[in-house]
Design a protein around this motif. Structure first.
Motif, mmCIF file in Angstrom:
data_model
loop_
_atom_site.group_PDB
_atom_site.id
_atom_site.type_symbol
_atom_site.label_atom_id
_atom_site.label_comp_id
_atom_site.label_asym_id
_atom_site.label_seq_id
_atom_site.Cartn_x
_atom_site.Cartn_y
_atom_site.Cartn_z
ATOM 1 N N TYR A 39 1.526 1.941 13.899
ATOM 2 C CA TYR A 39 1.029 3.010 13.045
ATOM 3 C C TYR A 39 0.166 4.022 13.806
ATOM 4 O O TYR A 39 -0.257 5.018 13.236
ATOM 5 N N ALA A 40 -0.093 3.774 15.084
ATOM 6 C CA ALA A 40 -1.012 4.616 15.857
ATOM 7 C C ALA A 40 -0.547 6.064 15.975
ATOM 8 O O ALA A 40 -1.361 6.970 16.082
ATOM 9 N N GLY A 41 0.750 6.310 15.935
ATOM 10 C CA GLY A 41 1.260 7.664 16.090
ATOM 11 C C GLY A 41 1.182 8.524 14.839
ATOM 12 O O GLY A 41 1.461 9.712 14.876
ATOM 13 N N PHE A 42 0.771 7.936 13.741
ATOM 14 C CA PHE A 42 0.684 8.674 12.491
ATOM 15 C C PHE A 42 -0.744 9.154 12.274
ATOM 16 O O PHE A 42 -1.702 8.435 12.520
ATOM 17 N N LYS A 73 10.381 11.742 10.346
ATOM 18 C CA LYS A 73 9.392 11.022 11.154
ATOM 19 C C LYS A 73 8.339 10.346 10.289
ATOM 20 O O LYS A 73 7.350 9.835 10.787
ATOM 21 N N ILE A 74 8.554 10.336 8.991
ATOM 22 C CA ILE A 74 7.637 9.685 8.060
ATOM 23 C C ILE A 74 8.046 8.224 7.920
ATOM 24 O O ILE A 74 9.231 7.903 7.847
ATOM 25 N N LEU A 75 7.068 7.323 7.889
ATOM 26 C CA LEU A 75 7.331 5.905 7.645
ATOM 27 C C LEU A 75 6.844 5.589 6.238
ATOM 28 O O LEU A 75 5.674 5.804 5.923
ATOM 29 N N ALA A 76 7.742 5.135 5.380
ATOM 30 C CA ALA A 76 7.381 4.814 3.995
ATOM 31 C C ALA A 76 7.762 3.373 3.694
ATOM 32 O O ALA A 76 8.817 2.894 4.121
ATOM 33 N N LEU A 77 6.892 2.700 2.959
ATOM 34 C CA LEU A 77 7.089 1.289 2.620
ATOM 35 C C LEU A 77 6.787 1.048 1.154
ATOM 36 O O LEU A 77 5.944 1.729 0.574
ATOM 37 N N VAL A 78 7.472 0.071 0.583
ATOM 38 C CA VAL A 78 7.018 -0.508 -0.676
ATOM 39 C C VAL A 78 6.269 -1.747 -0.217
ATOM 40 O O VAL A 78 6.851 -2.791 0.063
ATOM 41 N N GLU A 79 4.972 -1.582 -0.053
ATOM 42 C CA GLU A 79 4.162 -2.559 0.678
ATOM 43 C C GLU A 79 4.123 -3.936 0.030
ATOM 44 O O GLU A 79 4.245 -4.952 0.710
ATOM 45 N N ASN A 80 3.958 -4.004 -1.272
ATOM 46 C CA ASN A 80 3.798 -5.310 -1.916
ATOM 47 C C ASN A 80 5.062 -6.167 -1.886
ATOM 48 O O ASN A 80 4.987 -7.381 -2.023
ATOM 49 N N LYS A 115 3.406 -0.859 -4.747
ATOM 50 C CA LYS A 115 2.505 -0.034 -3.939
ATOM 51 C C LYS A 115 3.314 0.699 -2.870
ATOM 52 O O LYS A 115 3.887 0.081 -1.971
ATOM 53 N N ILE A 116 3.357 2.024 -3.002
ATOM 54 C CA ILE A 116 4.041 2.864 -2.018
ATOM 55 C C ILE A 116 3.010 3.246 -0.953
ATOM 56 O O ILE A 116 1.925 3.740 -1.276
ATOM 57 N N LYS A 117 3.342 3.011 0.302
ATOM 58 C CA LYS A 117 2.463 3.392 1.402
ATOM 59 C C LYS A 117 3.257 4.296 2.330
ATOM 60 O O LYS A 117 4.364 3.958 2.736
ATOM 61 N N VAL A 118 2.691 5.461 2.640
ATOM 62 C CA VAL A 118 3.391 6.476 3.431
ATOM 63 C C VAL A 118 2.530 6.844 4.634
ATOM 64 O O VAL A 118 1.363 7.222 4.487
ATOM 65 N N TYR A 119 3.111 6.686 5.822
ATOM 66 C CA TYR A 119 2.450 7.076 7.075
ATOM 67 C C TYR A 119 3.101 8.361 7.541
ATOM 68 O O TYR A 119 4.312 8.440 7.667
ATOM 69 N N TYR A 120 2.289 9.377 7.842
ATOM 70 C CA TYR A 120 2.824 10.667 8.267
ATOM 71 C C TYR A 120 1.908 11.365 9.246
ATOM 72 O O TYR A 120 0.793 10.965 9.457
#
Length: 120
Positions: A39-42, A73-80, A115-120
């Motif tokens: 996740y460091a690049g976001f 280049k976005i990382l998206a997750l359904v975290e739960n 839970k939607i988590k979006v790294y950008y």
């Protein structure tokens, strides 16, 4: 089979690493990552727990996405539930900041409380 042990520092490699092996040999590769922070690049993280309104609307608004030029280049997750979701297949981004899933794969997967988590 001869054992070969070598380390490649992926933090300094800028070119693809190509490994060639004789066809008649059976090769077993093991990748060890150490302390890699994917996740460091976001620059930013957005986290949102879905409500019934979100499910009914089939979108959430993430104002920070409007600054992202390459939406792939976005990382998206359904975290739960531990699933990564893919741009253009599971969701799309319209109007610069609206993450939608209407008519896409994600529509049948989401439920209230996810839970939607979006790294950008």
């Amino acid at each position: 089979m001869a054992e070969t042990d070598f380390n490649i520092d992926l933090t300094i490699e800028e070119e693809p690493i190509v490994l060639e092996f004789p066809k008649e040999e059976v090769i077993q590769l093991e990748a060890v990552s150490g302390d890699v922070n994917i996740y460091a690049g976001f620059g930013d993280i957005y986290s949102h727990t879905l409500s019934q309104v979100d499910i009914d609307n089939k979108f959430i608004i993430i104002s920070g996405l409007s600054t992202v030029s390459n939406k792939q280049k976005i990382l998206a997750l359904v975290e739960n539930v531990g699933i990564a979701i893919e741009y253009g297949i599971d969701y799309d981004i319209v109007d610069g900041s609206k993450l939608i899933w209407n008519g896409l794969e994600l529509e049948s997967k989401l439920q209230v409380g996810d839970k939607i988590k979006v790294y950008y």
